[in-house]
Design an enzyme around this catalytic site. Structure first.
Site, PDB file in Angstrom:
ATOM      1  N   GLN A  76       1.262  -4.961  -2.551  1.00 40.99           N
ATOM      2  CA  GLN A  76       2.270  -4.536  -1.574  1.00 40.99           C
ATOM      3  C   GLN A  76       1.643  -3.558  -0.585  1.00 40.99           C
ATOM      4  OE1 GLN A  76       5.653  -5.569  -1.834  1.00 40.99           O
ATOM      5  NE2 GLN A  76       5.912  -4.659   0.164  1.00 40.99           N
ATOM      6  N   PHE A  77       0.997  -4.091   0.463  1.00 40.08           N
ATOM      7  CA  PHE A  77       0.324  -3.220   1.426  1.00 40.08           C
ATOM      8  C   PHE A  77       1.295  -2.310   2.163  1.00 40.08           C
ATOM      9  CE2 PHE A  77       1.539  -6.562   4.342  1.00 40.08           C
ATOM     10  CZ  PHE A  77       1.711  -5.914   5.559  1.00 40.08           C
ATOM     11  N   THR A  78       2.568  -2.698   2.244  1.00 39.23           N
ATOM     12  CA  THR A  78       3.531  -1.893   2.994  1.00 39.23           C
ATOM     13  C   THR A  78       3.838  -0.555   2.329  1.00 39.23           C
ATOM     14  OG1 THR A  78       5.442  -2.977   1.985  1.00 39.23           O
ATOM     15  CG2 THR A  78       4.582  -3.936   4.031  1.00 39.23           C
TER      16      THR A  78
END
Length: 143
Positions: A76-78
């Site tokens: 989950q890069f966000t």
């Protein structure tokens, strides 16, 4: 910076890519969203896995290691999105795929080495995540 995870105690969770379920757990268990930044290391991945395996947030203050409970781990890069200025978040603190993917894989591999049953999403894919948050209990871990 520190490797970041959002951890939710779940009764069930699944991740779907292009209409196909690619990872699914039946609880009790943990849904773990993992974010990686530029300077994270394999040692941080190892520490995060150990923390997740022993985190005592399941019923009766038990951990996944106590119950053999499954984990669904999704990149989950966000989690490193920055929306302090303006209305559009920036993602500059998130590591690029060639850096992040091996570290998310390292978290999964270390969990499995500890004895965990781990399901995953597909790195970089457009994923739909479904869950039943139990409690609800949601924690943010920086390791």
């Amino acid at each position: 910076m520190l490797m970041r995870a959002v951890v939710q105690r779940v009764g069930q969770a699944s991740v779907t890519v292009e209409g196909r379920v690619v990872g699914e757990i039946e609880g009790p268990g943990l849904l773990v969203l993992v974010g990686v930044t530029h300077d994270d290391t394999p040692e941080q991945a190892r520490r995060l896995a150990a923390k997740l395996w022993g985190l005592r947030i399941l019923a009766g203050e038990k951990s996944c290691s106590d119950l053999g409970a499954p984990l669904l781990v999704i990149s989950q890069f966000t989690l490193y999105g920055d929306a302090r200025k303006g209305r559009r978040p920036t993602w500059i603190a998130a590591a690029p795929g060639p850096v992040a993917e091996p570290l998310v894989d390292a978290v999964v591999a270390e969990l499995r080495a500890l004895g965990a049953k781990v399901e995953t999403g597909v790195f970089g894919a457009d994923m739909q995540v479904a869950l039943v948050n139990d409690g609800p209990i949601t924690l943010v871990l920086d390791v």
